[in-house]
Design an enzyme around this catalytic site. Structure first.
Site, PDB file in Angstrom:
ATOM      1  N   ARG A 284       0.898  -1.223   0.121  1.00 23.87           N
ATOM      2  CA  ARG A 284       0.000   0.131   0.103  1.00 23.87           C
ATOM      3  C   ARG A 284       0.885   1.343  -0.042  1.00 23.87           C
ATOM      4  O   ARG A 284       0.302   2.285  -0.090  1.00 23.87           O
ATOM      5  CB  ARG A 284      -0.787  -0.030   1.268  1.00 23.87           C
ATOM      6  CG  ARG A 284      -1.947  -1.192   1.205  1.00 23.87           C
ATOM      7  CD  ARG A 284      -2.814  -1.324   2.548  1.00 23.87           C
ATOM      8  NE  ARG A 284      -3.398  -0.067   2.719  1.00 23.87           N
ATOM      9  CZ  ARG A 284      -4.659  -0.059   2.209  1.00 23.87           C
ATOM     10  NH1 ARG A 284      -5.223  -1.241   1.987  1.00 23.87           N
ATOM     11  NH2 ARG A 284      -5.629   0.940   2.455  1.00 23.87           N
TER      12      ARG A 284
ATOM     13  N   TRP B 152       2.566   5.976   1.750  1.00 24.67           N
ATOM     14  CA  TRP B 152       2.703   6.476   0.216  1.00 24.67           C
ATOM     15  C   TRP B 152       2.500   7.730   0.200  1.00 24.67           C
ATOM     16  O   TRP B 152       1.412   8.475   0.622  1.00 24.67           O
ATOM     17  CB  TRP B 152       1.482   5.478  -0.775  1.00 24.67           C
ATOM     18  CG  TRP B 152       1.836   6.044  -2.051  1.00 24.67           C
ATOM     19  CD1 TRP B 152       2.714   5.385  -2.984  1.00 24.67           C
ATOM     20  CD2 TRP B 152       0.954   6.821  -3.016  1.00 24.67           C
ATOM     21  NE1 TRP B 152       2.300   5.970  -4.100  1.00 24.67           N
ATOM     22  CE2 TRP B 152       1.417   6.779  -4.296  1.00 24.67           C
ATOM     23  CE3 TRP B 152      -0.192   7.754  -2.605  1.00 24.67           C
ATOM     24  CZ2 TRP B 152       0.724   7.357  -5.383  1.00 24.67           C
ATOM     25  CZ3 TRP B 152      -0.571   8.316  -3.648  1.00 24.67           C
ATOM     26  CH2 TRP B 152      -0.188   8.383  -4.843  1.00 24.67           C
TER      27      TRP B 152
ATOM     28  N   ASN C 265      -4.397   7.046   7.164  1.00 18.19           N
ATOM     29  CA  ASN C 265      -4.358   6.405   5.992  1.00 18.19           C
ATOM     30  C   ASN C 265      -5.551   7.647   5.197  1.00 18.19           C
ATOM     31  O   ASN C 265      -6.637   7.466   5.667  1.00 18.19           O
ATOM     32  CB  ASN C 265      -4.607   5.152   5.582  1.00 18.19           C
ATOM     33  CG  ASN C 265      -5.197   4.760   4.067  1.00 18.19           C
ATOM     34  OD1 ASN C 265      -6.029   3.883   4.213  1.00 18.19           O
ATOM     35  ND2 ASN C 265      -4.683   5.432   3.209  1.00 18.19           N
TER      36      ASN C 265
ATOM     37  N   GLU D 159      -2.662  -2.920 -21.686  1.00 14.85           N
ATOM     38  CA  GLU D 159      -2.338  -3.438 -20.692  1.00 14.85           C
ATOM     39  C   GLU D 159      -0.665  -3.792 -20.734  1.00 14.85           C
ATOM     40  O   GLU D 159      -0.058  -3.796 -19.418  1.00 14.85           O
ATOM     41  CB  GLU D 159      -3.225  -4.824 -20.451  1.00 14.85           C
ATOM     42  CG  GLU D 159      -3.021  -5.459 -18.779  1.00 14.85           C
ATOM     43  CD  GLU D 159      -2.729  -4.816 -17.901  1.00 14.85           C
ATOM     44  OE1 GLU D 159      -3.287  -3.529 -17.796  1.00 14.85           O
ATOM     45  OE2 GLU D 159      -2.240  -5.306 -16.754  1.00 14.85           O
TER      46      GLU D 159
ATOM     47  N   LYS E 186       1.880  -2.470 -18.003  1.00 12.78           N
ATOM     48  CA  LYS E 186       2.681  -3.608 -17.174  1.00 12.78           C
ATOM     49  C   LYS E 186       4.189  -2.967 -17.203  1.00 12.78           C
ATOM     50  O   LYS E 186       4.753  -3.148 -16.344  1.00 12.78           O
ATOM     51  CB  LYS E 186       2.664  -4.916 -17.495  1.00 12.78           C
ATOM     52  CG  LYS E 186       2.343  -5.999 -16.802  1.00 12.78           C
ATOM     53  CD  LYS E 186       1.209  -6.008 -15.743  1.00 12.78           C
ATOM     54  CE  LYS E 186       0.563  -4.830 -15.138  1.00 12.78           C
ATOM     55  NZ  LYS E 186      -0.596  -4.767 -14.582  1.00 12.78           N
TER      56      LYS E 186
ATOM     57  N   GLU F  48       5.038   0.404 -15.466  1.00 17.00           N
ATOM     58  CA  GLU F  48       5.072   0.507 -14.127  1.00 17.00           C
ATOM     59  C   GLU F  48       6.094  -0.519 -13.615  1.00 17.00           C
ATOM     60  O   GLU F  48       6.504   0.168 -12.345  1.00 17.00           O
ATOM     61  CB  GLU F  48       3.470   0.070 -13.598  1.00 17.00           C
ATOM     62  CG  GLU F  48       2.955  -1.193 -13.738  1.00 17.00           C
ATOM     63  CD  GLU F  48       1.512  -1.431 -13.332  1.00 17.00           C
ATOM     64  OE1 GLU F  48       1.051  -0.555 -12.386  1.00 17.00           O
ATOM     65  OE2 GLU F  48       0.755  -2.117 -13.827  1.00 17.00           O
TER      66      GLU F  48
ATOM     67  N   HIS G 150      -0.645   7.456 -37.834  1.00 22.44           N
ATOM     68  CA  HIS G 150      -1.324   8.893 -37.677  1.00 22.44           C
ATOM     69  C   HIS G 150      -0.348   9.544 -36.347  1.00 22.44           C
ATOM     70  O   HIS G 150      -0.985  10.497 -35.772  1.00 22.44           O
ATOM     71  CB  HIS G 150      -2.663   8.694 -37.504  1.00 22.44           C
ATOM     72  CG  HIS G 150      -3.287   8.146 -38.486  1.00 22.44           C
ATOM     73  ND1 HIS G 150      -3.471   8.837 -39.764  1.00 22.44           N
ATOM     74  CD2 HIS G 150      -4.171   6.940 -38.533  1.00 22.44           C
ATOM     75  CE1 HIS G 150      -4.296   7.942 -40.626  1.00 22.44           C
ATOM     76  NE2 HIS G 150      -4.962   7.040 -39.786  1.00 22.44           N
TER      77      HIS G 150
ATOM     78  N   LYS H 159      -0.552  -0.129  -4.275  1.00 18.86           N
ATOM     79  CA  LYS H 159      -1.514  -0.987  -4.823  1.00 18.86           C
ATOM     80  C   LYS H 159      -2.999  -0.694  -4.916  1.00 18.86           C
ATOM     81  O   LYS H 159      -3.723  -0.329  -5.901  1.00 18.86           O
ATOM     82  CB  LYS H 159      -1.496  -2.396  -4.426  1.00 18.86           C
ATOM     83  CG  LYS H 159      -2.099  -3.387  -5.031  1.00 18.86           C
ATOM     84  CD  LYS H 159      -1.762  -4.777  -4.956  1.00 18.86           C
ATOM     85  CE  LYS H 159      -2.567  -5.859  -5.618  1.00 18.86           C
ATOM     86  NZ  LYS H 159      -2.126  -5.816  -7.262  1.00 18.86           N
TER      87      LYS H 159
HETATM   88  C1  G6P Z   1      -3.071   1.066  -8.667  1.00 20.15           C
HETATM   89  C2  G6P Z   1      -2.167   0.095  -9.059  1.00 20.15           C
HETATM   90  C3  G6P Z   1      -2.405  -0.494 -10.524  1.00 20.15           C
HETATM   91  C4  G6P Z   1      -4.180  -0.838 -10.187  1.00 20.15           C
HETATM   92  C5  G6P Z   1      -4.818   0.204  -9.913  1.00 20.15           C
HETATM   93  C6  G6P Z   1      -6.324  -0.141  -9.833  1.00 20.15           C
HETATM   94  O1  G6P Z   1      -2.753   2.223  -9.658  1.00 20.15           O
HETATM   95  O2  G6P Z   1      -0.802   0.401  -9.226  1.00 20.15           O
HETATM   96  O3  G6P Z   1      -1.805  -1.755 -10.731  1.00 20.15           O
HETATM   97  O4  G6P Z   1      -4.339  -1.379 -11.674  1.00 20.15           O
HETATM   98  O5  G6P Z   1      -4.506   0.858  -8.774  1.00 20.15           O
HETATM   99  O6  G6P Z   1      -6.598  -0.755  -8.824  1.00 20.15           O
HETATM  100  P1  G6P Z   1      -7.896  -1.501  -8.292  1.00 20.15           P
HETATM  101  O7  G6P Z   1      -7.662  -2.130  -6.824  1.00 20.15           O
HETATM  102  O8  G6P Z   1      -9.027  -0.561  -8.106  1.00 20.15           O
HETATM  103  O9  G6P Z   1      -8.028  -2.537  -9.416  1.00 20.15           O
END
Ligand code: G6P
Length: 587
Positions: free
Chosen positions: A27, A72, A96, A459, A463, A466, A482, A582
């Site tokens: 987190r 974070w 948090n 996607e 990936k 990130e 384009h 996350k």
């Molecule tokens: C964050 C994570 C991503 C994830 C997104 C949505 O940005 O870094 O990996 O896809 O949140 O998260 P969720 O729990 O809503 O699928």
């Protein structure tokens, strides 16, 4: 997005909270800190960096009550000073969320006082100290009444036993042990520690001591929250011989697809009922969840011939969306806690839409607001980058689209049945080391495809960027000429996903356009002619042939492995990419 943990009981609080924070590190991992009640004195340690930075500092923290935080950063850079807990007088707090009116509160109540941090959170400790008249719960209720924004707060007071928590927006789970009790941001922190858990509602305040938990609403009236068996198990947290959670979780893709396909039968009738008369569908989510929505849009429009849009949740919630009583909103979220997605779902509900949640987290905020919950059965996902949850989401969304089209759940489940084995084949055999090396050396990597392959391209790009930090873009292959083509040169890699026969020729044209500009190209394909055509000229990855619509389940695994291997070559930590978290529970 910050994790909090609290413990009270006969155990060593410092160690228990430390272990819990390690499990919540997905987190956020900018800084960490722990406070322990040692007699009637609060001792606090906090440090910039990961939770392990606290490891050697806990020796003198003897006591049975403690709270901790893994951060974070939102307000204030990552530093020792901005690390939580924040203390004032007899209080220590962890938070948090985001306190949106913290500057006003500082100006109104503490214009002459110095603050030790730049955070929005420290004001909570100061306010508690200001309003405390001997009763922790009433001071906390008074402070919560002043806060605007989102919060999960744990508070320890040197003059009280145990600790208190309060929440609005951000989540708090209470863990019930024997002569010990726990609170945490998320269930993995409580795996193996307690048999039962309860999820707090917005506005709740809970007082935890070794002997019990008392829960109050915002008016301090006692309330009862449902206590359920703790679904998190220590096995969820094992690496099972894998070097990283990411690889472990990619290897769990087959199980995620299998469990999700089978569990859909239990919710199919509720989906059918909720979707009766629906003439428009909006799929919303963030990050990977949004990308699975791109595939869902194609499924719903093609199978059910119902107009569908995929909308980024953070955009949807602020655009005054057009919703009619016949609109269904499918909110997709692994964690079920992403603030933008939950609030998009709440907005849709308030405007009269039917809301279907597709989530991997059965007790999350999203499940509590939706009309129907379609479970993604991916199991606990710890790596920040989503992998198996994407496969579970695509599986669930495919089944929802087929329900909308009037197909039986059995027929959908049968079409998906071969996919766990096909994906297992990829995770164990596909050789993409050379391609990972090309991406690691590239100046930029582009992921291109058409139709359903475009959804996967997005996607694949997410990936790679990130976890490896290689600049990357996902693009429809037809759009290459384009704009993106201007970026192509010998330093770039273009990864084409070509799984549909009907558009294979068109997509092959785009590969030629890249090669003729001296760009490096890779082709991930199950079309034999395409593989043959580009062998020797591009890096060709052949994947098994399968149902065209479900090819994302297979091709995404190749792209996940590609990102993982590229990250390792560049010496990145694939489980904890820089700057990310996350569960993004704030805006
Ligand atoms: C964050 C994570 C991503 C994830 C997104 C949505 O940005 O870094 O990996 O896809 O949140 O998260 P969720 O729990 O809503 O699928």
């Amino acid at each position: 997005m910050c994790g909090i943990m609290g413990y009270t009981g006969g155990g060593a609080a410092a160690k228990i909270v430390y272990d819990g924070l390690k499990r919540l590190e997905y987190r956020g991992y900018d800084s960490a800190g722990i406070s322990v009640l040692c007699g009637n004195e609060i001792k606090t340690v906090k440090r910039l960096g990961r939770v392990s930075a606290l490891g050697g500092l806990l020796g003198k923290m003897h006591g049975g009550t403690g709270i901790g935080h893994t951060r974070w950063a939102t307000h204030g850079k990552p530093s020792d000073e901005n690390a939580h807990p924040h203390n004032a007088g007899v209080f220590s707090i962890v938070h948090n969320g985001i306190i949106e009116n913290y500057s006003q509160l500082k100006a109104e109540y503490f214009s002459d006082e110095n603050f030790l941090s730049d955070t929005d959170s420290e004001v909570i400790a100061k306010l508690l100290d200001k309003f405390y008249d001997g009763d922790l719960t009433s001071a906390l209720a008074r402070v919560c009444g002043l806060l605007r924004g989102s919060y999960a707060i744990a508070v320890m007071c040197a003059k009280s036993d145990g600790f208190a928590v309060a929440k609005r927006g951000s989540s708090v789970v209470i863990g019930y042990g024997e002569n010990e009790n726990f609170a945490a941001s998320d269930l993995p922190a409580l795996a193996g520690l307690c048999k039962n858990v309860a999820v707090l509602n917005d506005g709740d305040i809970a007082l935890l001591t070794a002997n019990g938990v008392a829960i109050f609403d915002e008016n301090l009236q006692g309330v009862i929250r449902e206590i359920v068996p703790n679904p998190a198990t220590p096995a969820d947290l094992e690496l099972n011989g894998n070097p990283h959670y990411m690889l472990k979780e990619i290897r769990e893709v087959p199980a995620a697809i299998e469990r999700t396909r089978l569990s859909y039968a239990y919710v199919e009738s509720s989906v059918k009922k909720a979707m009766e008369g629906v003439d428009r569908v909006i799929i919303t989510g963030c990050g990977t969840a949004y990308n699975s929505g791109l595939a869902a849009k194609r499924y719903i429009e093609s199978f059910a011939r119902i107009p569908a849009e995929a909308e980024i949740a953070g955009e949807f919630r602020y655009k005054n969306p057009v919703i009619t009583p016949n609109t269904a909103v499918i909110a997709v979220s692994q964690s079920g806690e992403t603030a933008d997605t939950v609030e998009a779902a709440e907005l849709a509900l308030s405007l009269g839409a039917k809301v279907i949640a597709v989530t991997n987290s059965p007790y999350s905020r999203l499940t509590r607001c939706a009309d129907v919950v379609v479970p993604v059965e991916a199991g606990c996902e710890i790596c920040v980058a989503a992998t198996k949850s994407y496969s579970g989401q695509v599986t669930a969304l495919y089944m929802i689209a087929r329900t909308l089209a009037g197909s039986s759940v059995q027929s959908s489940a049968e079409i998906i049945a071969p996919f766990p084995a096909l994906c297992a084949q990829i995770t164990e055999s596909e050789d993409i080391d050379g391609l990972a090396d090309m991406c690691a050396r590239s100046y930029g990597t582009y992921f291109l495809g058409r139709d359903i392959d475009y959804a996967v391209a997005q996607e694949g790009s997410l990936k790679l960027k990130e976890i490896s930090y290689v600049p990357s873009e996902g693009y429809p292959a037809g759009e290459l000429k384009h704009g993106t083509l201007a970026l192509i040169d010998i330093r770039t890699v273009s990864v084409f996903i070509i799984t549909g026969k009907s558009l294979a020729g068109k997509c092959a044209n785009a590969v030629e356009q890249v090669l003729s500009r001296k760009g490096k190209a890779a082709v991930i394909t199950n079309v034999a002619e395409v593989a043959e055509r580009f062998k020797g000229r591009a890096y060709v990855v052949e994947i098994p042939s399968c149902d065209e619509w479900l090819s994302p389940l297979v091709s995404s695994v190749v792209l996940q492995l590609l990102a993982y291997k590229t990250a390792l070559l560049l010496d990145r930590d694939p489980d904890k990419p820089r700057n990310l978290a996350k569960s993004v529970t704030v805006e």
